[in-house]
Design an enzyme around this catalytic site. Sequence first.
Site, PDB file in Angstrom:
ATOM      1  N   GLY A   1       0.723  -1.100  -0.162  1.00  0.00           N
ATOM      2  CA  GLY A   1       0.094   0.021   0.170  1.00  0.00           C
ATOM      3  C   GLY A   1       0.978   1.311   0.067  1.00  0.00           C
ATOM      4  N   SER A   2       1.866   1.259  -0.521  1.00  0.00           N
ATOM      5  CA  SER A   2       2.782   2.448  -0.393  1.00  0.00           C
ATOM      6  C   SER A   2       2.149   3.442  -1.411  1.00  0.00           C
ATOM      7  CB  SER A   2       4.303   2.055  -0.899  1.00  0.00           C
ATOM      8  OG  SER A   2       4.527   1.834  -2.274  1.00  0.00           O
TER       9      SER A   2
ATOM     10  N   MET B   1      -3.999  -7.341  -6.779  1.00  0.00           N
ATOM     11  CA  MET B   1      -3.422  -8.330  -7.466  1.00  0.00           C
ATOM     12  C   MET B   1      -4.445  -9.211  -8.297  1.00  0.00           C
ATOM     13  SD  MET B   1      -0.343  -7.498  -7.494  1.00  0.00           S
ATOM     14  CE  MET B   1       0.774  -8.825  -7.919  1.00  0.00           C
TER      15      MET B   1
ATOM     16  N   LEU C   1      -9.609  -7.467 -13.305  1.00  0.00           N
ATOM     17  CA  LEU C   1     -10.939  -7.137 -13.415  1.00  0.00           C
ATOM     18  C   LEU C   1     -11.603  -7.783 -14.263  1.00  0.00           C
ATOM     19  CD1 LEU C   1     -10.556  -3.746 -11.858  1.00  0.00           C
ATOM     20  CD2 LEU C   1     -11.468  -5.487 -10.586  1.00  0.00           C
TER      21      LEU C   1
ATOM     22  N   HIS D   1       1.369   0.760 -13.090  1.00  0.00           N
ATOM     23  CA  HIS D   1       2.046  -0.396 -13.513  1.00  0.00           C
ATOM     24  C   HIS D   1       3.656  -0.283 -13.374  1.00  0.00           C
ATOM     25  CE1 HIS D   1       2.618  -4.221 -15.207  1.00  0.00           C
ATOM     26  NE2 HIS D   1       3.719  -4.005 -16.055  1.00  0.00           N
TER      27      HIS D   1
HETATM   28  C1  GRF Z   1       3.677  -1.236  -7.375  1.00  0.00           C
HETATM   29  O1  GRF Z   1       4.891  -1.426  -7.890  1.00  0.00           O
HETATM   30  C2  GRF Z   1       2.714  -1.038  -8.534  1.00  0.00           C
HETATM   31  O2  GRF Z   1       3.242  -0.454  -9.516  1.00  0.00           O
HETATM   32  C3  GRF Z   1       2.290  -2.394  -8.801  1.00  0.00           C
HETATM   33  O3  GRF Z   1       2.269  -3.132  -7.474  1.00  0.00           O
HETATM   34  C4  GRF Z   1       3.124  -2.576  -6.555  1.00  0.00           C
HETATM   35  C5  GRF Z   1       2.414  -1.904  -5.653  1.00  0.00           C
HETATM   36  O4  GRF Z   1       3.049  -1.494  -4.330  1.00  0.00           O
HETATM   37  N1  GRF Z   1       0.924  -2.282  -9.379  1.00  0.00           N
HETATM   38  P1  GRF Z   1       2.482  -1.020  -3.357  1.00  0.00           P
HETATM   39  O5  GRF Z   1       1.428  -1.899  -2.709  1.00  0.00           O
HETATM   40  O6  GRF Z   1       1.539   0.375  -3.673  1.00  0.00           O
HETATM   41  O7  GRF Z   1       3.520  -0.319  -2.309  1.00  0.00           O
END
Ligand code: GRF
Length: 209
Positions: free
Chosen positions: A14-15, A91, A94, A110
């Site tokens: 969730g960063s 992940m 949809l 992405h």
């Molecule tokens: C990120 O690298 C994003 O591009 C990909 O999944 C990762 C999620 O990271 N879709 P976070 O959970 O937002 O830290």
Amino acid sequence: MRVKRLAILLSGRGSNFEAIASNIRSGRLDAEIAVVVSNRPDARGLETARELGITAVSLPSKGVSREEYDTLLADEVERHTADLVCLAGFMRLLSPHFVRRFPLRILNIHPSLLPSFPGLDAQHQAVEHGVKVSGCTVHFVDEYLDAGPIVGQAAVPVLDGDDADTLSARILAEEHRIYSEAIRLILGGEWSIEGRRVVAGRSTGLDSA
Ligand code: GRF
């Protein structure tokens, strides 16, 4: 003008969600997070949302058919009257059913310069392929994987000593920056789509009333 509402869907750390929340807090992004939904009950992002006082919903996908799950998920998003759905490390692919309920209202981030390296482990794919430049992409979600019209991109160098982890860290810093910028553009409504191209500043996408 009413503040626009975001629904954030995530599955893990969730960063990106945290970066969006922080940009909202500091006034750099004019929006509010209506809800954070995770298909994984143990996602760290859910915990962070609760700590920040943001509505956090765990909607486990395990053992639920795709169609059924996507109906539940879309209902949840609608319950919170979200203007825009932001996938942030969500992940799951949809279904067309979900996508059709929110036309041009779903963004994803992405970790590659699409259309290069769609799918899982994009940073690993980039290192293995030997590209010298990679980056990240914010795009509209359509029914195909990592394929909808591109809203924003940022490039980073791939250095000789990089592995997937070091490259991921460099890309992540850019993700945190461009996701909020893309959200600001789309919520502002000053954009249009010409073919596959998202063109800024021409006409209205979202109703900005
Ligand atoms: C990120 O690298 C994003 O591009 C990909 O999944 C990762 C999620 O990271 N879709 P976070 O959970 O937002 O830290």
